[in-house]
Write a protein that holds these residues in place. Sequence first.
Motif, PDB file in Angstrom:
ATOM      1  N   LEU A  43       0.817  -1.319   0.101  1.00 50.64           N
ATOM      2  CA  LEU A  43      -0.100  -0.138   0.016  1.00 50.64           C
ATOM      3  C   LEU A  43       0.724   1.342  -0.005  1.00 50.64           C
ATOM      4  O   LEU A  43       0.613   2.052  -0.786  1.00 50.64           O
ATOM      5  CB  LEU A  43      -0.988  -0.009   1.401  1.00 50.64           C
ATOM      6  CG  LEU A  43      -2.279  -0.893   1.067  1.00 50.64           C
ATOM      7  CD1 LEU A  43      -2.904  -0.798   2.542  1.00 50.64           C
ATOM      8  CD2 LEU A  43      -3.103  -0.425   0.167  1.00 50.64           C
ATOM      9  N   GLY A  44       1.919   1.484   0.863  1.00 52.84           N
ATOM     10  CA  GLY A  44       2.686   2.414   1.054  1.00 52.84           C
ATOM     11  C   GLY A  44       3.350   2.586  -0.375  1.00 52.84           C
ATOM     12  O   GLY A  44       3.840   3.861  -0.728  1.00 52.84           O
ATOM     13  N   VAL A  47       1.122   4.184  -3.184  1.00 57.41           N
ATOM     14  CA  VAL A  47       1.087   5.526  -2.936  1.00 57.41           C
ATOM     15  C   VAL A  47       2.220   6.623  -3.111  1.00 57.41           C
ATOM     16  O   VAL A  47       2.066   7.474  -3.957  1.00 57.41           O
ATOM     17  CB  VAL A  47       0.568   5.879  -1.561  1.00 57.41           C
ATOM     18  CG1 VAL A  47       0.329   7.331  -1.375  1.00 57.41           C
ATOM     19  CG2 VAL A  47      -0.872   5.305  -1.235  1.00 57.41           C
ATOM     20  N   LEU A 219      -1.136   3.318   4.686  1.00 62.14           N
ATOM     21  CA  LEU A 219      -1.440   4.711   4.122  1.00 62.14           C
ATOM     22  C   LEU A 219      -1.079   5.882   5.045  1.00 62.14           C
ATOM     23  O   LEU A 219      -0.259   6.551   4.796  1.00 62.14           O
ATOM     24  CB  LEU A 219      -2.939   4.953   3.810  1.00 62.14           C
ATOM     25  CG  LEU A 219      -3.383   4.097   2.802  1.00 62.14           C
ATOM     26  CD1 LEU A 219      -4.981   4.213   2.621  1.00 62.14           C
ATOM     27  CD2 LEU A 219      -2.761   4.232   1.542  1.00 62.14           C
ATOM     28  N   ALA A 223       3.350   5.061   4.457  1.00 63.60           N
ATOM     29  CA  ALA A 223       3.569   5.946   3.297  1.00 63.60           C
ATOM     30  C   ALA A 223       3.666   7.441   3.503  1.00 63.60           C
ATOM     31  O   ALA A 223       4.650   8.029   3.548  1.00 63.60           O
ATOM     32  CB  ALA A 223       2.164   6.086   2.247  1.00 63.60           C
TER      33      ALA A 223
END
Length: 353
Positions: A43-44, A47, A219, A223
């Motif tokens: 996910l990180g 992004v 997130l 991130a």
Amino acid sequence: MSARAWAGFFAMSTIWGVPYLFIKVAVDDGVPPAFLAWSRVVLGAAVLLFLAWRAGTLRSLRGRGRWLAMFAVFEIAVPFPLIAAGEQHVDSSVAAIIIAAAPLIVAVLALRFDASERVSGRRLVGLLIGLGGVVALVGIDIAGSTDELLGAGAILVAAAGYAAGPMVLNRTLADADPRATMGASLAIAAVLLTPFAAAAPPATAPSGEAIGALLVLGLVCTAAAFVIYSGLIAEIGPGRALVITYVAPVVAVALGVTVLGERPGAGAIAGLLLIIAGSWLSTDGRLPPGPSAAVAAILRRRRRGAAVPASEPGGQPSSTTIRITTTTTKMPTNAGTIGFWRHQNSGLARSRV
């Protein structure tokens, strides 16, 4: 430290006090440690790589593949699954407290690898006080339980990775765009973790709570946090930046008590006070500048401007005076945002997150 560095320090202390709660929620729901780490890393990476691509900064990573891989291993691929594995056996607050040993490990590593980060005087006293707080918090609680000792050992290895990673970043990658650096590092870590995640997927579909925990971890705690953290390292160095790990346990313990029902004892309270004192001393023993300090600085600037001759013959203000007054009283247009100064070969440039 500057006001901007203090803002980043407190933001990161909060953000990195949160993951232990969400890791505990996910592993208690049955999410395997390797799959949890892989999920947040993917996910990180998605992004940050998208943001770096939009900004056109990926080219700043050319020729740095070896250092990116080293940073990815030390900072992400090893610590993330080990912390999750450790939290299968210890409380979330205990995990955060053990990670607080990272600044002391930096001091040990600096003896061999980074003379600029060697600690002495007040900083050394602060680090030792902080370590005393760690001992007070976890020394008695985990003694006598083999499972808890193994879990604590895994988290301590993760702390060593957290100590080595920032040193690699500071020496080899600090001048690159943080979105590109962190996005690429997370992508490398995702590739390294994929076989382990595939070998041990969740036995059942994660619950809504677990999915929410994975989203927050990916997130916010990965991130967003890694970009802010890289800027903080560029400004104050890895040793001082890692003092975050002394403050984050305060947040983690508070969340563990209020959300998960964990019950730290009197030793934990004493340990928290030692950690706060050690953190303060390790960051040069200065309080963060507040509104009164900002107002005082503005007034000092105005007085300096007033000391310049105010007019030329004939009563008209000189152009020099106008330029000085404007320069000394103009407020920055980006006040209230979080940004970080970092040195580049061509001079000083700002990186905003």
